[in-house]
Scaffold this active site. Structure first.
Site, PDB file in Angstrom:
ATOM      1  N   ASP A 178       8.200   1.228  -9.829  1.00  7.02           N
ATOM      2  CA  ASP A 178       7.808   2.057 -10.096  1.00  7.02           C
ATOM      3  C   ASP A 178       7.032   2.064 -11.692  1.00  7.02           C
ATOM      4  OD1 ASP A 178       7.115   3.973  -8.772  1.00  7.02           O
ATOM      5  OD2 ASP A 178       9.678   4.416  -8.387  1.00  7.02           O
ATOM      6  N   GLU A 212       5.260  12.635   0.798  1.00  3.22           N
ATOM      7  CA  GLU A 212       6.628  12.272   0.366  1.00  3.22           C
ATOM      8  C   GLU A 212       7.260  12.329  -1.482  1.00  3.22           C
ATOM      9  OE1 GLU A 212       4.885   8.243  -0.336  1.00  3.22           O
ATOM     10  OE2 GLU A 212       4.598   7.384   1.047  1.00  3.22           O
ATOM     11  N   TYR A 271       2.731   1.095   5.554  1.00  2.00           N
ATOM     12  CA  TYR A 271       2.355   1.715   3.747  1.00  2.00           C
ATOM     13  C   TYR A 271       2.203   0.121   3.896  1.00  2.00           C
ATOM     14  CZ  TYR A 271       2.494   3.601  -0.406  1.00  2.00           C
ATOM     15  OH  TYR A 271       2.804   4.263  -1.615  1.00  2.00           O
TER      16      TYR A 271
END
Ligand SMILES: Cc1ncc(COP(=O)(O)O)c(C=O)c1O
Lengths: 258, 398
Positions: free
Chosen positions: A58, A47, A172
């Site tokens: 994040d 990734e 995911y």
């Protein structure tokens, strides 16, 4: 390419290992060396993070990497150039991990074309959840890139097949509530949750967010089709550059297969 | 309304949407449903109306500011006195509504972002009232600029968490609040402070703020027997502006004027005028005009007023701009500071620096309107007095 990388591992009774790295970190010229080290240490898919000024999915580690990368002049064009250099030297499939705004600004059609030309195989847009923008989602789905979809612990079970339907490559699963970053503990419910999702979808299921040690990677590999590791790779880079990132990834691989 | 309709994402033309991590989608669905249900519930509506009246002090007056009008070239200027609300700004209209909704949803922990600190104070106030835990994210630069409001929030029992990432202002405080929400969404409601963020926030905050315009419309009809020529408000995220515009949108003859912060000038690159100088992009969950560079990175905003120092704007304003139902202009830091002084001297009203941008517009252009002009005085200036004194070299006095 991406799902093949998963099936190749599954055929051997193993889980795929998917490291994340922010392009242009720690230096503008670092990307190629880091990606090669990861590929050579056993990455099945890489990734590659396109840095964004407001990475709201994040945690501190990847936020910091993103700010440093942008500060040193990384651009979307720069990421694609680095990817093309990597592609000239290694076959490891690459998923571009990004936020929507840089793609919109670049022009979605142009971005998809250029990303394919640079050698990307997949695209993961953290702030484009399933159903949020059917037009954009359809354009990505129609491109040669796999659209990597995310399922969260809060995703209702009845929504999971809908999320999977629009995706390809792998699904995911976000292993915990919150943002990216390392954690010392995995949640106890994880195995059961992943089991339910694997039963509901055809795509391989990779698990990420918070995986930071060989032991955690092995525990996840026992219940999932793939293991995604991000912040811990960045921390390894901070400790000892590309070589240390490679050594760290190899230690995960070893424990997962042990 | 069927359940499917209740959870459908609504947009303003192409703008708005829900560009957020998957983790939040379920919470946004729940919030959308709870909000729709609350709106249909007479008890919710009457509880909120009672709080606005007895706790916030509504209705706020519509004051005919004759000396200001004179100074604006013999214009007829009315000030909608949101500064007279409890906590000193329009922000309380929204926080009371959302806190009441959070209680209804069984969420006992509240988070918020704040720029000037006004929204943080209004959130902390509502949390004290309802006995809810409260965490407010605030950029480190704003913690400095608005120290008084930090202490106020703490007095009210809230925890203020300084945010050192990125630009260290409202944009990054919002990022951090969203990260908290993604982590704690099961127990926590996010009281967003303006008409920004993912659906349903922009329309929900608009609805809670629309009381400003509904009152003002009745009040001006009462005072003048006619609708105003224009309604003017400052635009940061855009909540006081949408709040006062909303009731007037169907009145085609009423010009709606939003005033953004031109900072050191639109050409300087140091401003917060997303609608005037930005382009459509995605920030904080919605598509709207945005200050950004050629690579899609969000550009730092600047304004002397912390509450306008934001590179984005609510999606409904983008729609009102494109459809030309509203017009957006701007006032510089210097013009706002001048208006701050003149309103103090002319009317005995010390306005928030944010609101001073709207006042600056009428001072400069009031005479061009063919009838009465209603200005949203969104907040009072107590929080800004020390900041302005410092800018003017009088910091040692305070
Ligand atoms: C008094 C006042 N007016 C205006 C604003 C700007 O916000 P909005 O554009 O959402 O009204 C703020 C924000 O803090 C404020 O405190």
């Amino acid at each position: 390419m991406i799902s093949k990388a998963f099936t190749a591992r599954l055929a051997r009774g193993q889980a795929a290992l998917v490291p994340y790295v922010t392009a242009g970190y720690p230096e503008r010229g670092s990307t190629l060396g880091v990606m090669e080290a990861l590929a050579d240490a056993g990455a099945d898919v890489i990734e590659l993070g396109v840095p964004f000024s407001d990475p709201l999915a994040d945690g501190p580690t990847i936020q910091h990497a993103s700010f440093v990368s942008i500060g040193k002049g990384m651009t979307v064009h720069g990421v694609l150039d680095d990817l093309a250099s990597f592609r000239a030297r290694r076959d490891t499939p690459v998923v571009l991990f990004t936020y929507l705004n840089p793609l919109l600004r670049y022009g979605l059609t142009a971005f998809l074309r250029d990303a394919v030309a640079a050698g990307a195989h997949g695209l993961l847009v953290t702030d484009l959840p399933t159903g949020s923008d059917p037009q954009i989602e359809a354009e990505i789905t129609a491109s040669p890139l796999d659209l990597i979809r995310l399922v969260a612990p809060t995703t209702p079970v009845e929504r999971v097949p809908e999320v999977a339907k629009g995706g390809s490559g792998f699904l995911y699963y976000i292993s915990r509530m919150g943002v990216t970053g390392t954690r010392t503990e995995l949640r106890t419910e994880l195995a059961a949750e992943v089991g339910r999702i694997r039963a509901a979808v055809e795509l391989p299921v990779a698990v990420g967010f918070g995986i930071s040690s060989p032991e955690q990677a092995a525990a996840v590999a026992a219940v999932a089709d793939g293991v995604v590791v991000g912040s811990a790779i960045i921390q390894a880079l901070d400790r000892g550059g590309a070589a240390e990132a490679g050594r760290f990834l190899a230690s995960l691989r070893k424990q997962m297969d042990g | 309304m069927t359940p499917a309709d209740a959870t459908a994402t609504q947009r303003f033309g192409p703008y708005g949407g829900r560009y957020v991590p998957e983790t939040l989608i379920h919470a946004l669905d729940e919030l959308t449903e709870a909000y729709a249900a609350a709106g249909l519930d007479a008890e919710f509506r009457s509880s909120l109306a009672a709080l606005l009246k007895d706790f916030a002090g509504r209705p706020t007056p519509l004051y005919h500011a004759r000396r200001l009008g004179q100074a604006a070239g013999h214009a007829s200027v009315y000030l909608k006195r949101e500064d007279l609300n409890h906590t000193g700004a329009h922000k309380i209209n929204n926080t009371l509504g959302q806190a009441l909704l959070a209680v209804r949803m069984g969420k006992r922990r509240i988070i918020a972002e704040t720029g000037a600190g006004q929204h943080g104070v209004a959130t902390a106030t509502a949390c004290a009232l309802f006995d809810l835990d409260c965490v407010v994210y605030m950029g480190e630069e704003d913690v400095q600029r608005q120290a008084l409001n930090v202490y106020r929030m703490e007095l009210l029992g809230a925890e203020v968490r300084p945010v050192g990432a990125g630009t260290r202002t409202l944009k990054d405080a919002t990022n951090e609040a969203i990260r908290d929400w993604v982590t704690n969404v099961g127990t926590t409601h996010y009281i967003i402070g303006s008409v920004v963020g993912p659906d349903p926030f922009p329309r929900m905050v608009r609805d809670f703020q629309s009381v400003i315009g509904h009152e003002a419309r009745e009040q001006i009809l009462e005072a003048e027997g006619r609708l105003p020529a224009a309604v003017v408000a400052c635009v940061g995220g855009g909540s006081n502006a949408i709040g006062i515009f909303h009731a007037f949108v169907p009145d085609a003859g009423v010009e709606l004027v939003g005033v953004e912060a031109a900072g050191e000038g639109l050409d300087s690159g140091h401003h917060s005028a997303s609608l005037a100088a930005g382009s459509p992009g995605v920030l904080h969950g919605s598509l709207s005009y945005l200050l950004q560079d050629s690579d899609g990175q969000v550009a730092p905003a600047h304004s002397v007023s912390a509450g306008l120092d934001y590179p984005g704007v609510g999606p409904e304003h983008s729609f009102l701009k494109d459809t030309q139902r509203a017009r957006y202009t701007s006032a510089t830091d210097d013009e706002a500071l001048d208006a701050f002084h003149r309103l103090s001297e002319l009317e005995g009203i010390i306005a928030a620096l944010e609101s001073a941008h709207a006042v600056a517009h009428v001072l400069a252009h009031g005479r061009t309107y063919a009838g009465p002009v209603v200005v949203c005085l969104s907040g009072r200036g107590d929080k800004d007095v020390a900041h302005v004194a410092r800018i003017e070299g009088r910091g040692s006095l305070l």
